[in-house]
Design a protein around this motif. Structure first.
Motif, PDB file in Angstrom:
ATOM      1  N   LEU A   6       0.109  -8.483   1.780  1.00 49.04           N
ATOM      2  CA  LEU A   6      -0.026  -7.039   1.568  1.00 49.04           C
ATOM      3  C   LEU A   6       0.731  -6.340   2.691  1.00 49.04           C
ATOM      4  O   LEU A   6       0.529  -6.647   3.866  1.00 49.04           O
ATOM      5  CB  LEU A   6      -1.501  -6.627   1.598  1.00 49.04           C
ATOM      6  N   THR A  19      -5.563 -11.661  -0.575  1.00 41.93           N
ATOM      7  CA  THR A  19      -4.595 -11.335   0.459  1.00 41.93           C
ATOM      8  C   THR A  19      -4.639 -12.351   1.597  1.00 41.93           C
ATOM      9  O   THR A  19      -5.698 -12.636   2.145  1.00 41.93           O
ATOM     10  CB  THR A  19      -4.860  -9.929   1.027  1.00 41.93           C
ATOM     11  N   LYS A  45     -11.945  -3.986   3.443  1.00 41.87           N
ATOM     12  CA  LYS A  45     -12.078  -5.433   3.503  1.00 41.87           C
ATOM     13  C   LYS A  45     -11.397  -5.971   4.766  1.00 41.87           C
ATOM     14  O   LYS A  45     -10.429  -5.395   5.256  1.00 41.87           O
ATOM     15  CB  LYS A  45     -11.454  -6.083   2.262  1.00 41.87           C
ATOM     16  N   VAL A  65      -2.917  -7.252   6.940  1.00 41.50           N
ATOM     17  CA  VAL A  65      -1.928  -6.334   6.385  1.00 41.50           C
ATOM     18  C   VAL A  65      -0.704  -6.335   7.298  1.00 41.50           C
ATOM     19  O   VAL A  65      -0.832  -6.134   8.506  1.00 41.50           O
ATOM     20  CB  VAL A  65      -2.478  -4.897   6.265  1.00 41.50           C
ATOM     21  N   MET A 120       0.842  -1.183   0.000  1.00 41.06           N
ATOM     22  CA  MET A 120       0.000   0.000   0.000  1.00 41.06           C
ATOM     23  C   MET A 120       0.881   1.238   0.000  1.00 41.06           C
ATOM     24  O   MET A 120       1.813   1.334   0.794  1.00 41.06           O
ATOM     25  CB  MET A 120      -0.887   0.050   1.252  1.00 41.06           C
ATOM     26  N   LEU A 180      -7.365  -7.795  -3.842  1.00 42.28           N
ATOM     27  CA  LEU A 180      -7.369  -7.761  -2.381  1.00 42.28           C
ATOM     28  C   LEU A 180      -7.979  -9.025  -1.790  1.00 42.28           C
ATOM     29  O   LEU A 180      -7.590  -9.461  -0.704  1.00 42.28           O
ATOM     30  CB  LEU A 180      -8.129  -6.532  -1.884  1.00 42.28           C
ATOM     31  N   THR A 236      -7.439  -0.723   1.295  1.00 43.36           N
ATOM     32  CA  THR A 236      -7.936  -2.094   1.473  1.00 43.36           C
ATOM     33  C   THR A 236      -9.427  -2.200   1.175  1.00 43.36           C
ATOM     34  O   THR A 236     -10.005  -3.278   1.318  1.00 43.36           O
ATOM     35  CB  THR A 236      -7.685  -2.585   2.911  1.00 43.36           C
ATOM     36  N   ILE A 277      -5.097   3.562   4.849  1.00 40.63           N
ATOM     37  CA  ILE A 277      -5.122   2.101   4.908  1.00 40.63           C
ATOM     38  C   ILE A 277      -6.528   1.576   4.628  1.00 40.63           C
ATOM     39  O   ILE A 277      -6.711   0.622   3.864  1.00 40.63           O
ATOM     40  CB  ILE A 277      -4.618   1.609   6.280  1.00 40.63           C
ATOM     41  N   SER A 278      -7.523   2.207   5.224  1.00 41.96           N
ATOM     42  CA  SER A 278      -8.910   1.782   5.021  1.00 41.96           C
ATOM     43  C   SER A 278      -9.315   1.911   3.568  1.00 41.96           C
ATOM     44  O   SER A 278      -9.984   1.031   3.007  1.00 41.96           O
ATOM     45  CB  SER A 278      -9.845   2.620   5.900  1.00 41.96           C
ATOM     46  N   ILE A 289      -9.038  -8.013   5.756  1.00 51.19           N
ATOM     47  CA  ILE A 289      -7.897  -8.757   5.248  1.00 51.19           C
ATOM     48  C   ILE A 289      -6.659  -8.441   6.093  1.00 51.19           C
ATOM     49  O   ILE A 289      -6.571  -7.377   6.707  1.00 51.19           O
ATOM     50  CB  ILE A 289      -7.605  -8.417   3.765  1.00 51.19           C
TER      51      ILE A 289
END
Length: 229
Positions: free
Chosen positions: A69, A55, A147, A151, A2, A52, A144, A140-141, A149
């Protein structure tokens, strides 16, 4: 990876891109691009969503569409100064639209006075005034797509190690304040320019980041200024 603004993202992207010349399969996914057509953004959105969904946490065996990720997090006190230098016309942001206004209002005789003005401006107008001021948890939100997932987040101090793992020069930096910021007063700005009131204000601006960073065990200069019940 990211690309979180002002966490060595440009250097990391460059390192990932260089892998292509050595035969690696690379692609830069885009969740949304302002100014592009709805049709194009819909295509990018769907491609990013599919990517994504693959991930996973680090593992010994990988499926054809599985991957990890990663991202980098940074102390908001340091990140604010880096963001300010970028927002005021730093390398790659000369046409962001807000730089002339920030320069006109906030360039002062000293870096400390300039920093005080910038903090006041962001307090008044919010971090939405320029994209590089965006709280990292919001970035970050967004990246992603909210989701659920995993990180892997690395502290900013580990960037040289990450660059090394990507086969890049660990000391390589694409954007360095002393050379890529537009004004001399900004080139000299550092965390030493903060006084107690400025620190408290910046920490309050990034309160949401402090909560998140504290949750994942990342200590910051704001820990003594921000309290949570």
């Amino acid at each position: 990876m990211m690309h979180i603004h002002k966490t060595a993202g440009t250097s990391m992207v460059s390192a990932f891109s260089s892998l292509r010349s050595r035969g690696a399969k690379t692609y830069r996914h885009t969740v949304y691009w302002h100014g592009k057509s709805d049709e194009q953004n819909k295509k990018w959105w769907e491609m990013s969503s599919d990517f994504l969904d693959g991930t996973v946490k680090y593992q010994n065996e990988w499926g054809p569409k599985e991957h990890t990720l990663i991202g980098v997090v940074r102390d908001p006190v340091e990140r604010f100064i880096s963001a300010a230098g970028q927002a005021m016309g730093g390398l790659g942001s000369s046409s962001n639209g807000i730089a002339p206004i920030l320069n006109s209002e906030c360039i002062q005789e000293t870096s400390r006075e300039t920093l005080r003005c910038l903090i006041n401006t962001v307090k008044k107008n919010s971090t939405w005034i320029e994209v590089h001021f965006t709280p990292l948890i919001l970035e970050i939100s967004f990246a992603t797509m909210n989701k659920d997932i995993p990180v892997a987040l690395f502290p900013f101090s580990e960037v040289p190690a990450l660059m090394y793992e990507l086969g890049a020069d660990p000391t390589s930096k694409r954007k360095v304040g002393a050379t890529t910021r537009k004004h001399d007063v900004m080139k000299d700005m550092s965390v030493q320019d903060y006084d107690e009131d400025m620190l408290r204000d910046v920490c309050e601006i990034y309160r949401i980041d402090i909560l998140f960073l504290r949750y994942i065990g990342y200590a910051t200069r704001c820990d003594s200024y921000i309290k949570f019940n």
